[in-house]
Design an enzyme around this catalytic site. Structure first.
Site, PDB file in Angstrom:
ATOM      1  N   SER A   1       0.869  -1.193   0.000  1.00 50.34           N
ATOM      2  CA  SER A   1       0.000   0.000   0.000  1.00 50.34           C
ATOM      3  C   SER A   1       0.892   1.224   0.000  1.00 50.34           C
ATOM      4  CB  SER A   1      -0.874   0.008   1.256  1.00 50.34           C
ATOM      5  OG  SER A   1      -1.493   1.269   1.414  1.00 50.34           O
TER       6      SER A   1
ATOM      7  N   TYR B   1      -1.711  -1.342  10.145  1.00 47.22           N
ATOM      8  CA  TYR B   1      -1.744  -1.423   8.676  1.00 47.22           C
ATOM      9  C   TYR B   1      -0.440  -0.873   8.095  1.00 47.22           C
ATOM     10  CZ  TYR B   1      -3.757  -1.113   3.946  1.00 47.22           C
ATOM     11  OH  TYR B   1      -4.007  -1.265   2.604  1.00 47.22           O
TER      12      TYR B   1
HETATM   13  N1  LIG Z   1      -8.706  -0.214  -1.667  1.00 43.09           N
HETATM   14  C1  LIG Z   1      -7.664   0.546  -1.399  1.00 43.09           C
HETATM   15  O1  LIG Z   1      -7.757   1.792  -1.381  1.00 43.09           O
HETATM   16  C2  LIG Z   1      -6.322  -0.086  -1.142  1.00 43.09           C
HETATM   17  C3  LIG Z   1      -5.213   0.769  -1.043  1.00 43.09           C
HETATM   18  C4  LIG Z   1      -3.963   0.224  -0.801  1.00 43.09           C
HETATM   19  C5  LIG Z   1      -3.813  -1.144  -0.674  1.00 43.09           C
HETATM   20  N2  LIG Z   1      -4.911  -1.943  -0.772  1.00 43.09           N
HETATM   21  C6  LIG Z   1      -4.691  -3.376  -0.611  1.00 43.09           C
HETATM   22  O2  LIG Z   1      -5.271  -4.069  -1.686  1.00 43.09           O
HETATM   23  C7  LIG Z   1      -5.605  -5.394  -1.270  1.00 43.09           C
HETATM   24  C8  LIG Z   1      -7.034  -5.701  -1.689  1.00 43.09           C
HETATM   25  O3  LIG Z   1      -7.910  -4.865  -0.942  1.00 43.09           O
HETATM   26  P1  LIG Z   1      -9.303  -4.329  -1.516  1.00 43.09           P
HETATM   27  O4  LIG Z   1      -9.231  -2.863  -1.472  1.00 43.09           O
HETATM   28  O5  LIG Z   1      -9.643  -4.995  -2.786  1.00 43.09           O
HETATM   29  O6  LIG Z   1     -10.275  -4.745  -0.329  1.00 43.09           O
HETATM   30  P2  LIG Z   1     -11.426  -5.836  -0.232  1.00 43.09           P
HETATM   31  O7  LIG Z   1     -12.424  -5.663  -1.305  1.00 43.09           O
HETATM   32  O8  LIG Z   1     -11.870  -5.757   1.195  1.00 43.09           O
HETATM   33  O9  LIG Z   1     -10.664  -7.203  -0.490  1.00 43.09           O
HETATM   34  C9  LIG Z   1      -9.907  -7.852   0.482  1.00 43.09           C
HETATM   35  C10 LIG Z   1      -9.784  -9.302   0.072  1.00 43.09           C
HETATM   36  O10 LIG Z   1      -8.947  -9.973   1.027  1.00 43.09           O
HETATM   37  C11 LIG Z   1      -9.587 -11.182   1.399  1.00 43.09           C
HETATM   38  N3  LIG Z   1      -9.209 -11.592   2.734  1.00 43.09           N
HETATM   39  C12 LIG Z   1      -9.249 -10.869   3.881  1.00 43.09           C
HETATM   40  N4  LIG Z   1      -8.872 -11.631   4.922  1.00 43.09           N
HETATM   41  C13 LIG Z   1      -8.570 -12.875   4.414  1.00 43.09           C
HETATM   42  C14 LIG Z   1      -8.136 -14.095   4.979  1.00 43.09           C
HETATM   43  N5  LIG Z   1      -7.927 -14.242   6.303  1.00 43.09           N
HETATM   44  N6  LIG Z   1      -7.954 -15.146   4.159  1.00 43.09           N
HETATM   45  C15 LIG Z   1      -8.162 -15.035   2.835  1.00 43.09           C
HETATM   46  N7  LIG Z   1      -8.576 -13.907   2.236  1.00 43.09           N
HETATM   47  C16 LIG Z   1      -8.779 -12.838   3.029  1.00 43.09           C
HETATM   48  C17 LIG Z   1     -11.073 -10.896   1.296  1.00 43.09           C
HETATM   49  O11 LIG Z   1     -11.795 -12.093   1.049  1.00 43.09           O
HETATM   50  P3  LIG Z   1     -12.695 -12.897   2.108  1.00 43.09           P
HETATM   51  O12 LIG Z   1     -13.280 -11.875   3.049  1.00 43.09           O
HETATM   52  O13 LIG Z   1     -13.700 -13.571   1.250  1.00 43.09           O
HETATM   53  O14 LIG Z   1     -11.760 -13.852   2.758  1.00 43.09           O
HETATM   54  C18 LIG Z   1     -11.128 -10.020   0.060  1.00 43.09           C
HETATM   55  O15 LIG Z   1     -11.201 -10.808  -1.107  1.00 43.09           O
HETATM   56  C19 LIG Z   1      -5.358  -5.434   0.241  1.00 43.09           C
HETATM   57  O16 LIG Z   1      -4.119  -6.047   0.498  1.00 43.09           O
HETATM   58  C20 LIG Z   1      -5.319  -3.978   0.622  1.00 43.09           C
HETATM   59  O17 LIG Z   1      -4.568  -3.744   1.791  1.00 43.09           O
HETATM   60  C21 LIG Z   1      -6.150  -1.456  -0.997  1.00 43.09           C
END
Ligand SMILES: NC(=O)c1ccc[n+]([C@@H]2O[C@H](COP(=O)([O-])OP(=O)(O)OC[C@H]3O[C@@H](n4cnc5c(N)ncnc54)[C@H](OP(=O)(O)O)[C@@H]3O)[C@@H](O)[C@H]2O)c1
Length: 257
Positions: free
Chosen positions: A144, A161
């Site tokens: 991130s 985080y």
């Molecule tokens: N959105 C942003 O602005 C942003 C910015 C910087 C970085 N990121 C990073 O991008 C990545 C994806 O995030 P997103 O924004 O797409 O959020 P999201 O829609 O909440 O997706 C998170 C994913 O992680 C999975 N997950 C969470 N805990 C888990 C576990 N214990 N085992 C297996 N899967 C797990 C969830 O699936 P289940 O709940 O079905 O397990 C979900 O598919 C993350 O690493 C996040 O930190 C996001």
């Protein structure tokens, strides 16, 4: 040779049940790959896998809790049993929540570390030996922008985080150096703000935060759906034979200001 033709490549995407991971899985398939979608919510995975299969590509849904070693071990075995190999690993699953060192519980700290850092360690522990045998691999870790910049507003402070995502960058550097001789590249991406389940009910609901973000961000807006896919595909492709250990921000320039 089309460097971005993923036909015949097998990709494992963690956190593929929503947001950036689901988008990436669709993009890999659109560029020809066979995909394995991992997360805890099986029904969500199956819906996305069905959608991808509807486009004529191969996709399997594999339930996996990446904070649990046994769950990862069986998920990797299931992928290998189905496809026979793994070429690309996108370590995308992650969690985020607010909290400072003063008010966060030890359990919350452990949760952030278990999913965001230990999850990547364990996925690699079971996938890397296979990649080494084949002398080929592309590993992309989703960190991130918050690995390198942080919020001072109390409501937005996310110390666990920040720490976990910085650890992802460190793990990327270390693995990249030792795995290069095995034909395996390891790179990380640092997304800025994207609207997903992770942010929709928190950051995107806070009008003042969005205004502040837009006023600071050189691009004057959050990332749009699909805007992380290009960098993900690039780092997963055969265009990166000599690019490893890199941390690339996909943040509209946010970290520059
Ligand atoms: N959105 C942003 O602005 C942003 C910015 C910087 C970085 N990121 C990073 O991008 C990545 C994806 O995030 P997103 O924004 O797409 O959020 P999201 O829609 O909440 O997706 C998170 C994913 O992680 C999975 N997950 C969470 N805990 C888990 C576990 N214990 N085992 C297996 N899967 C797990 C969830 O699936 P289940 O709940 O079905 O397990 C979900 O598919 C993350 O690493 C996040 O930190 C996001």
């Amino acid at each position: 040779m089309n460097l971005f033709d993923f036909t015949g490549k097998v990709v494992v995407v963690t956190g593929a049940s929503s947001g950036l991971g689901a988008d990436a899985a669709r993009a890999y398939a659109a560029y020809g790959a066979d995909v394995a979608l991992l997360a805890r919510r099986k029904e969500r995975l199956e819906t996305i896998a069905d959608e991808i299969e509807g486009t004529g590509k191969n996709a399997i849904a594999v339930q996996c809790d990446i904070s649990k070693e046994e769950s990862i071990k069986s998920a990797v075995e299931a992928v290998l049993a189905c496809y026979g190999k793994i070429d690309i690993l996108l370590n995308n699953a992650g969690i985020a929540f607010a909290g400072s060192v003063e008010d966060m519980t030890t359990r919350q700290w452990d949760m952030a570390m278990d999913v965001n850092v230990k999850g990547i360690f364990l996925m690699c522990k079971y996938v890397v030996p296979h990649m080494k045998t084949r002398k080929y691999g592309r590993i992309v870790n989703i960190a991130s922008v918050n690995a390198v910049i942080a919020d001072k507003d109390e409501a937005l402070v996310r110390h666990a985080y920040n720490a976990s995502k910085n650890a992802v960058v460190g793990l990327t550097t270390g693995m990249a150096a030792s795995l290069a001789k095995h034909g395996i590249t390891v790179n990380a991406l640092g997304p800025g703000l994207f609207e997903t389940e992770m942010t929709a009910d928190t950051l995107f609901k806070t009008e003042s935060f969005l205004q502040m973000y837009n006023s600071l961000c050189p691009t004057s807006r959050p990332g749009r759906q699909g805007e992380l896919n290009g960098p993900i595909l690039f780092l997963s492709s055969d265009a990166v034979t000599y690019t490893t250990g890199q941390f690339i921000l996909v943040d509209g320039g946010m970290a520059l200001v």
